[in-house]
Design an enzyme around this catalytic site. Structure first.
Site, PDB file in Angstrom:
ATOM      1  N   ARG A 120       0.800  -1.231   0.000  1.00  0.00           N
ATOM      2  CA  ARG A 120       0.000   0.000   0.000  1.00  0.00           C
ATOM      3  C   ARG A 120       0.836   1.287   0.000  1.00  0.00           C
ATOM      4  O   ARG A 120       0.299   2.374  -0.180  1.00  0.00           O
ATOM      5  CB  ARG A 120      -0.983  -0.011   1.184  1.00  0.00           C
ATOM      6  CG  ARG A 120      -2.174  -0.922   0.920  1.00  0.00           C
ATOM      7  CD  ARG A 120      -3.325  -0.581   1.824  1.00  0.00           C
ATOM      8  NE  ARG A 120      -3.090  -1.014   3.185  1.00  0.00           N
ATOM      9  CZ  ARG A 120      -3.445  -0.318   4.259  1.00  0.00           C
ATOM     10  NH1 ARG A 120      -4.040   0.847   4.135  1.00  0.00           N
ATOM     11  NH2 ARG A 120      -3.213  -0.791   5.455  1.00  0.00           N
TER      12      ARG A 120
ATOM     13  N   LYS B 262       9.297  -0.642   2.463  1.00  0.00           N
ATOM     14  CA  LYS B 262       8.505   0.080   3.458  1.00  0.00           C
ATOM     15  C   LYS B 262       9.332   0.595   4.634  1.00  0.00           C
ATOM     16  O   LYS B 262       9.207   1.760   5.037  1.00  0.00           O
ATOM     17  CB  LYS B 262       7.383  -0.839   3.959  1.00  0.00           C
ATOM     18  CG  LYS B 262       6.520  -0.177   5.015  1.00  0.00           C
ATOM     19  CD  LYS B 262       5.205  -0.870   5.197  1.00  0.00           C
ATOM     20  CE  LYS B 262       5.318  -2.161   5.947  1.00  0.00           C
ATOM     21  NZ  LYS B 262       3.993  -2.601   6.443  1.00  0.00           N
TER      22      LYS B 262
ATOM     23  N   ASP C 218       8.350  -1.627  10.863  1.00  0.00           N
ATOM     24  CA  ASP C 218       7.470  -0.554  10.401  1.00  0.00           C
ATOM     25  C   ASP C 218       6.649   0.059  11.538  1.00  0.00           C
ATOM     26  O   ASP C 218       5.661   0.737  11.291  1.00  0.00           O
ATOM     27  CB  ASP C 218       6.538  -1.072   9.290  1.00  0.00           C
ATOM     28  CG  ASP C 218       5.654  -2.221   9.756  1.00  0.00           C
ATOM     29  OD1 ASP C 218       5.843  -2.706  10.889  1.00  0.00           O
ATOM     30  OD2 ASP C 218       4.768  -2.637   8.987  1.00  0.00           O
TER      31      ASP C 218
ATOM     32  N   LYS D 200      30.482  30.244   3.124  1.00  0.00           N
ATOM     33  CA  LYS D 200      30.912  28.843   3.173  1.00  0.00           C
ATOM     34  C   LYS D 200      32.336  28.761   3.690  1.00  0.00           C
ATOM     35  O   LYS D 200      33.199  29.527   3.238  1.00  0.00           O
ATOM     36  CB  LYS D 200      30.844  28.240   1.762  1.00  0.00           C
ATOM     37  CG  LYS D 200      31.137  26.759   1.735  1.00  0.00           C
ATOM     38  CD  LYS D 200      31.900  26.334   0.493  1.00  0.00           C
ATOM     39  CE  LYS D 200      33.331  26.812   0.548  1.00  0.00           C
ATOM     40  NZ  LYS D 200      34.174  26.273  -0.552  1.00  0.00           N
TER      41      LYS D 200
ATOM     42  N   TYR E 119      29.157  36.926  -1.543  1.00  0.00           N
ATOM     43  CA  TYR E 119      29.650  35.564  -1.316  1.00  0.00           C
ATOM     44  C   TYR E 119      30.987  35.609  -0.590  1.00  0.00           C
ATOM     45  O   TYR E 119      31.916  36.307  -1.015  1.00  0.00           O
ATOM     46  CB  TYR E 119      29.826  34.824  -2.652  1.00  0.00           C
ATOM     47  CG  TYR E 119      30.434  33.453  -2.482  1.00  0.00           C
ATOM     48  CD1 TYR E 119      29.814  32.497  -1.665  1.00  0.00           C
ATOM     49  CD2 TYR E 119      31.634  33.108  -3.099  1.00  0.00           C
ATOM     50  CE1 TYR E 119      30.372  31.235  -1.486  1.00  0.00           C
ATOM     51  CE2 TYR E 119      32.200  31.841  -2.931  1.00  0.00           C
ATOM     52  CZ  TYR E 119      31.559  30.919  -2.113  1.00  0.00           C
ATOM     53  OH  TYR E 119      32.110  29.681  -1.932  1.00  0.00           O
TER      54      TYR E 119
ATOM     55  N   ASN F  31      33.633  45.461   6.905  1.00  0.00           N
ATOM     56  CA  ASN F  31      32.379  45.722   6.219  1.00  0.00           C
ATOM     57  C   ASN F  31      32.537  45.274   4.768  1.00  0.00           C
ATOM     58  O   ASN F  31      33.425  45.737   4.059  1.00  0.00           O
ATOM     59  CB  ASN F  31      32.055  47.223   6.292  1.00  0.00           C
ATOM     60  CG  ASN F  31      30.590  47.462   6.007  1.00  0.00           C
ATOM     61  OD1 ASN F  31      30.029  46.840   5.105  1.00  0.00           O
ATOM     62  ND2 ASN F  31      29.973  48.340   6.766  1.00  0.00           N
TER      63      ASN F  31
HETATM   64  C1  UD1 Z   1       0.487  -9.495  13.169  1.00  0.00           C
HETATM   65  C2  UD1 Z   1       0.021 -10.427  14.264  1.00  0.00           C
HETATM   66  C3  UD1 Z   1      -1.286  -9.920  14.857  1.00  0.00           C
HETATM   67  C4  UD1 Z   1      -1.104  -8.513  15.367  1.00  0.00           C
HETATM   68  C5  UD1 Z   1      -0.552  -7.616  14.267  1.00  0.00           C
HETATM   69  C6  UD1 Z   1      -0.212  -6.269  14.814  1.00  0.00           C
HETATM   70  C7  UD1 Z   1       0.773 -12.652  13.565  1.00  0.00           C
HETATM   71  C8  UD1 Z   1       0.378 -13.949  12.986  1.00  0.00           C
HETATM   72  N1  UD1 Z   1      -0.190 -11.740  13.710  1.00  0.00           N
HETATM   73  O1  UD1 Z   1      -0.495  -9.559  12.171  1.00  0.00           O
HETATM   74  O2  UD1 Z   1      -1.702 -10.756  15.901  1.00  0.00           O
HETATM   75  O3  UD1 Z   1      -2.327  -8.018  15.855  1.00  0.00           O
HETATM   76  O4  UD1 Z   1       0.632  -8.163  13.708  1.00  0.00           O
HETATM   77  O5  UD1 Z   1       0.140  -5.415  13.754  1.00  0.00           O
HETATM   78  O6  UD1 Z   1       1.912 -12.456  13.937  1.00  0.00           O
HETATM   79  N2  UD1 Z   1       6.642 -10.137   8.374  1.00  0.00           N
HETATM   80  C9  UD1 Z   1       7.797 -10.775   7.963  1.00  0.00           C
HETATM   81  N3  UD1 Z   1       7.696 -11.977   7.334  1.00  0.00           N
HETATM   82  C10 UD1 Z   1       6.518 -12.598   7.123  1.00  0.00           C
HETATM   83  C11 UD1 Z   1       5.335 -11.939   7.549  1.00  0.00           C
HETATM   84  C12 UD1 Z   1       5.441 -10.720   8.176  1.00  0.00           C
HETATM   85  O7  UD1 Z   1       8.897 -10.254   8.148  1.00  0.00           O
HETATM   86  O8  UD1 Z   1       6.528 -13.692   6.561  1.00  0.00           O
HETATM   87  C13 UD1 Z   1       6.753  -8.842   9.064  1.00  0.00           C
HETATM   88  C14 UD1 Z   1       6.032  -7.740   8.338  1.00  0.00           C
HETATM   89  O9  UD1 Z   1       6.923  -7.095   7.435  1.00  0.00           O
HETATM   90  C15 UD1 Z   1       5.651  -6.823   9.477  1.00  0.00           C
HETATM   91  C16 UD1 Z   1       5.420  -7.765  10.643  1.00  0.00           C
HETATM   92  O10 UD1 Z   1       6.120  -8.961  10.301  1.00  0.00           O
HETATM   93  O11 UD1 Z   1       6.699  -5.945   9.820  1.00  0.00           O
HETATM   94  C17 UD1 Z   1       3.955  -8.067  10.882  1.00  0.00           C
HETATM   95  O12 UD1 Z   1       3.445  -8.633   9.712  1.00  0.00           O
HETATM   96  P1  UD1 Z   1       1.971  -8.362   9.253  1.00  0.00           P
HETATM   97  O13 UD1 Z   1       1.710  -9.082   8.007  1.00  0.00           O
HETATM   98  O14 UD1 Z   1       1.704  -6.910   9.308  1.00  0.00           O
HETATM   99  O15 UD1 Z   1       1.196  -9.089  10.447  1.00  0.00           O
HETATM  100  P2  UD1 Z   1      -0.320  -9.068  10.642  1.00  0.00           P
HETATM  101  O16 UD1 Z   1      -0.941 -10.092   9.791  1.00  0.00           O
HETATM  102  O17 UD1 Z   1      -0.811  -7.696  10.537  1.00  0.00           O
END
Ligand code: UD1
Ligand code: CA
Length: 467
Positions: free
Chosen positions: A17, A24, A109, A360, A375, A386
């Site tokens: 998004r 991100k 993030d 500078k 400058y 001056n």
């Molecule tokens: C996750 C939690 C959820 C919580 C939410 C809060 C799980 C299963 N669920 O959900 O309970 O309420 O965060 O925001 O953990 N990421 C990876 N590798 C992956 C998947 C995700 O590095 O394979 C990273 C994403 O980049 C992100 C973070 O993990 O930084 C969370 O991933 P995201 O997909 O946002 O988790 P949610 O499904 O929102």
């Protein structure tokens, strides 16, 4: 906390998004990459190691992480290919996590978590329990729900897509942040499966393993949603930026700084202020900026990496950027409007730099003035000099930079070119329009300009008649 803390930062996700080619976690909040905020926070809670899980955009994220390096925090990136869920992500990090520590799981993030909040979570974990950071959300749609039993003990985290209607009515959600003893985590990670609505390996399933193993699961519920807010879109990024800036502005005002409008200031770095500082609207501060007592900053100034001493006034639309060399503005100096101070500009007390003056890598001693359109580059300027409108130092011969020395009390007229290297002796005067290529003696009037030629009865060219 005696137990060492090792942080896992999840940063493999795509962030569709954002609609950007930049991964991100490299988008900037307050001038710093999101993942930089998270790593700073890890350093502030005294983490021993940070393992960053990369995937989407790894070739950009990994060098950025490496460049971030902080003393005392070992940094490592681990790739997750493909991305099979948050549990799968932490599984990739597990070999890098020593058994004697507590693992603190963070998201790359989620930039605004306060170190104190994480310290409280780590205290709750206490090297033996599973501690979850939770939050009540009026609209919990999409989040994992914290399921408790009648006694209030946490039983499970159920993802929105897997939840029953009754579970979806729960407003307490999992923030995505947990602290867990590493040796326990390792065992639980090995037991994860992907039999769920999203066919993903959910990190959140460790809760049910903890419950089954008789390990206590403790929730640390906070009320400040900003601390766990993630960035998924440009709108969310901008919202968090404004929230961050508003907090910072409130902190400045609490310390007595007067902001014309706390909604119209941006600090992308650190801003230290003395007493009785006034800052008008639309100013941007970057890097490390220090404002002494009584400093006034006019509207629409951009000030980076600079030290402004007590009582100095920076008039509107001034741009100051010290970059690595820094800029210093002496006590009581007046700068601007529309002035530009570049790296290595060092202005003494009561110096005046006026409109459309660029400085500078130059030192101006107390009371020196360059008030209009000028400058000064690679110059050493004495006291009370001056420096006239339209005058410049020709400091660059196409290959090398040379210095111009203007001794105390020299007056440089308008439209002079000082061809460096050159020294103007103390108390001398340079007549307007002079091109100075040789050193001038102290106290002398130096004139170096072509003779005036007037052609009598000269006819100005006429425009051809129309049609
Ligand atoms: C996750 C939690 C959820 C919580 C939410 C809060 C799980 C299963 N669920 O959900 O309970 O309420 O965060 O925001 O953990 N990421 C990876 N590798 C992956 C998947 C995700 O590095 O394979 C990273 C994403 O980049 C992100 C973070 O993990 O930084 C969370 O991933 P995201 O997909 O946002 O988790 P949610 O499904 O929102
Ligand atoms: Ca999420």
């Amino acid at each position: 906390m005696n137990v060492p803390v090792d942080v896992v930062v999840m940063a493999a996700g795509k962030g569709t998004r954002m609609k950007s080619r930049t991964p991100k976690v490299l988008h900037r909040l307050a001038g710093k990459a999101l993942v930089g905020h998270v790593l700073d926070c890890a350093a502030q809670v005294g983490a021993r190691r940070a393992v960053v899980i990369t995937g989407h955009g790894a070739d950009q994220v990994e060098p950025a992480v490496a460049a971030w390096g902080r003393a005392g925090l070992a940094l490592q990136c681990v790739r997750q290919e493909p991305q099979l869920g948050t549990g799968h992500a932490v599984q990739q990090a597990a070999p890098a996590l020593p058994d004697d520590g507590v693992t603190l799981v963070l998201s790359g993030d989620v930039p605004l978590t306060q170190p104190d909040t994480l310290r409280a979570l780590l205290t709750l974990c206490d090297g033996q329990h599973l501690a979850l950071l939770t939050l009540d959300m009026p609209d919990p749609t999409g989040y994992g729900r914290i399921v408790r039993n009648a006694a209030g003990d946490v039983q499970a985290i159920v993802e929105h897509k897997d939840a029953s209607d009754a579970q979806r009515a729960i407003t307490e959600i999992y923030s995505g942040i947990m602290a867990v003893p590493t040796r326990l985590l390792r065992g639980w990670l090995a037991r994860l499966d992907n039999r769920n609505a999203q066919a993903e390996y959910y990190l959140t399933d460790v809760v049910k393993f903890a419950v089954a193993d008789g390990v206590r699961v403790l929730g640390h519920r906070i009320s400040d949603a900003l601390q766990v807010a993630g960035v998924n879109s440009p709108v969310q990024l901008a919202e968090l930026e404004r929230a961050y800036q508003r907090r910072l502005a409130n902190g400045l005002m609490a310390d007595g700084v007067r902001l014309a409008d706390p909604a119209r200031i941006d600090v992308r770095g650190t801003l230290q202020c003395g007493q009785d500082v006034d800052i008008d609207v639309n100013c941007v501060f970057e890097g490390a900026v220090t404002l002494g007592d009584g400093v006034r900053i006019g509207a629409n100034c951009v000030i980076a990496n600079a030290r402004i001493e007590a009582g100095a006034v920076i008039h509107p639309f001034t741009h100051i950027d010290g970059e690595k060399a820094g800029v210093s503005v002496g006590a009581g100096a007046l700068v601007g409007p529309f002035a530009r101070l570049r790296p290595g500009a060092q202005l003494g007390a009561e110096v005046h730099i006026g409109n459309f003056v660029e400085v500078k890598n130059s030192t101006l001693a107390a009371g020196a003035k360059a008030n209009h359109l000028a400058y000064l580059g690679d110059a050493t300027v004495g006291e009370r000099v001056n420096y006239g409108a339209g005058s410049i130092t020709a400091n660059y011969d196409g290959a090398n930079k040379h210095r111009t020395v203007i001794e105390d009390d020299v007056h440089v007229g308008s439209n002079c070119v000082l061809v460096a290297p050159v020294t103007l002796g103390a108390g001398g005067t340079v007549a307007g329009g002079s091109t100075i290529t040789k050193d001038t003696p102290a106290g002398a009037l130096s004139v170096a300009r072509g003779k005036q030629v007037s052609i009598p009865n000269w006819k100005r060219p006429q425009k051809a008649p129309k049609g």
